[in-house]
Scaffold this active site. Structure first.
Site, short mmCIF file in Angstrom:
data_model
loop_
_atom_site.label_atom_id
_atom_site.label_comp_id
_atom_site.label_asym_id
_atom_site.label_seq_id
_atom_site.Cartn_x
_atom_site.Cartn_y
_atom_site.Cartn_z
N HIS A 177 0.85 -1.31 0.01
CA HIS A 177 -0.05 -0.05 0.08
C HIS A 177 0.98 1.18 0.12
O HIS A 177 0.24 2.38 -0.47
CB HIS A 177 -0.89 0.09 1.25
CG HIS A 177 -2.11 1.02 1.16
ND1 HIS A 177 -2.24 2.11 0.39
CD2 HIS A 177 -3.48 0.71 1.45
CE1 HIS A 177 -3.50 2.59 0.68
NE2 HIS A 177 -4.19 1.68 1.27
N ASP A 398 -9.22 -7.41 -16.70
CA ASP A 398 -9.51 -8.36 -17.86
C ASP A 398 -7.73 -8.23 -18.44
O ASP A 398 -7.61 -7.39 -19.23
CB ASP A 398 -10.45 -7.50 -18.64
CG ASP A 398 -11.08 -8.53 -20.19
OD1 ASP A 398 -10.17 -9.41 -20.33
OD2 ASP A 398 -11.81 -7.87 -20.73
#
Length: 455
Positions: A177, A398
């Site tokens: 993070h 995707d």
């Protein structure tokens, strides 16, 4: 007709996996950093709440890109190696400098890590693939005997591909993070997916490091009390309820109609309330009531992240910036005000806290961290709501074999004072929201009843 609020039950799982190999992913070409170089991280990157890996998992039905001769892990490795040239900071490592400040440093042979694994199970054995399940933990790689919250000297991106016997597979990611916030992570993921799909490097926009834009002022100017960071001795029953009784993860699908109804009720005070303001207030009130927090005069905090990108004008952030540009907003209320007050009163507190995050507030946060350098997470009287509904996580993931069946986090129970709001998923694009929260078993049924009844 589906219920307005539907609790989604997921099975307790044991997923046996076999790790076939583990190998580094080095940048595929020259990068603008040599062994011995380092990179500055801002105080927004370096906040104690960012010193974690964010684990996510993505499930896919099947892969149509690879031939018999090339494994899926090899295809993903090559695309990631290409992406690590423009995103070269992800190939470095984290270390502490003076005063505990973090920076990225570079040495030969670092890179990301790719793990290839397989399981004899099929995707259908994993239960409902629309909500996170703590049983999916084996699908995200952890090093043997790895310490909790360890980020120093760790690969900053760890990827595990697990093939299932049905031909489906999962991609488990751990991304530090400190390198990027949620929107930045989507940018990295999108570049990797587009490069995999096209077979050649495809990045848009060009990544921008530029952490120096968030350097503290000299001298630092802390203009706000920043109660979001303040240590509060938890004189309430809250911590005992959540941490001593082993909490369980609960997930609820929230229909667009229910969200609209909550928002209408929250707007009674005639302020421009958002769906987030209303839902956050409703979750907070239901949570406090279900946990029966005592004493009633105890001050509770609700914290949540606010994207600072649009608020920065002097100077504005460059397109392609993928670092942490979020600020922690904090609403405060006593137990009695949450229980006895109206939904609209609580929503107005959330609304004011959200709007209170200005450019000056963000600069003050940076200076506060510079002066105080908080080194522990404070949980006293606190619920943190994390909103993932605006992340393009399904579109970004995707890789060429279609959007994932599920994309998102796995397990909230290690941090039971965190609630996550997720998009409904690929199978439900209608605007459904998934609310994931941790509660002791004794309070979970009461929470569901309180949360479902708003009138």
């Amino acid at each position: 007709m589906a219920p307005l609020v539907q609790e989604v039950h997921f099975p307790q799982l044991h997923i046996p996996i076999t790790i076939d190999r583990k190998f580094p992913v080095l940048p595929a070409g020259p990068i603008p950093a040599s062994p011995g170089d380092s990179l500055y991280l801002s105080n927004l990157d370096d906040m104690i709440g960012a010193r974690v890996f964010t684990p996510t998992v993505y499930f896919y039905k099947s892969n149509s890109l690879t031939s018999e001769s090339r494994s899926l892990a090899d295809v993903l490795h090559d695309a990631l190696a290409a992406v690590l040239v423009p995103y070269y900071p992800l190939s470095g490592r984290m270390r502490e400098t003076k005063n505990g400040k973090l920076e990225i440093f570079f040495e030969a042979g670092q890179g990301a890590i790719m793990v290839e694994a397989h399981s004899k199970m099929v995707l259908a054995d994993l239960g409902d693939l629309t909500v996170p399940n703590p049983g999916w933990q084996p699908l995200v790689y952890r090093f043997p005997n790895e310490e909790p919250y360890k980020i120093l000297d760790m690969p900053l991106l760890i990827a595990q591909v697990t093939m299932f016997s049905c031909g489906g597979f999962s991609l488990g990611l751990r991304l530090c993070h400190c390198i990027c916030d949620g929107l930045g992570a989507m940018q990295v993921l999108r570049a990797w997916a587009a490069t995999t799909k096209s077979g050649t490097l495809a990045i848009d926009p060009e990544p921008c490091w530029d952490r120096e834009i968030f350097r503290p002022r000299a001298p630092p100017v802390v203009k706000f009390p920043h109660i979001e960071f303040r240590r509060i001795d938890d004189g309430s029953s809250l911590t005992k309820s959540l941490w001593i009784a082993k909490p369980v993860q609960r997930c609820y699908k929230i229909s667009p109609e229910f969200q609209a109804r909550v928002k209408t009720l929250a707007k009674e005070e005639a302020f421009p309330c958002t769906t987030f303001d209303a839902m956050a207030a409703h979750i907070w009130r239901s949570w406090v009531k279900a946990l029966d927090v005592k004493p009633e005069d105890y001050q509770l905090r609700l914290t949540f992240s606010v994207n600072g990108r649009q608020k920065l004008k002097n100077p504005p952030l460059k397109d392609g910036f993928y670092g942490n540009a979020v600020c922690v907003a904090c609403a405060v209320s006593s137990v009695s005000e949450l229980i006895g007050g109206s939904l609209s009163n609580t929503a107005s507190l959330v609304h004011e806290a959200r709007l209170g995050v200005s450019e000056e507030y963000l600069r003050s946060t940076i200076d506060y961290v510079e002066v105080h350098r908080p080194m522990r997470l404070e949980f006293g009287g606190k619920l943190t709501i994390t909103q993932w509904t605006r992340f393009s996580i399904y579109e970004s993931a995707d890789f060429g074999w279609g959007r994932p069946l599920y994309a998102g986090p796995i397990d909230l129970t290690p941090t039971p004072q965190v609630c996550i709001l997720l998009p409904g998923g690929e199978s439900d694009p209608s605007g459904t929201m998934v609310v994931c929260i941790c509660l002791p078993k004794s309070a979970s049924e009461k929470f569901r009843e309180l949360f479902s009844l708003i009138d």
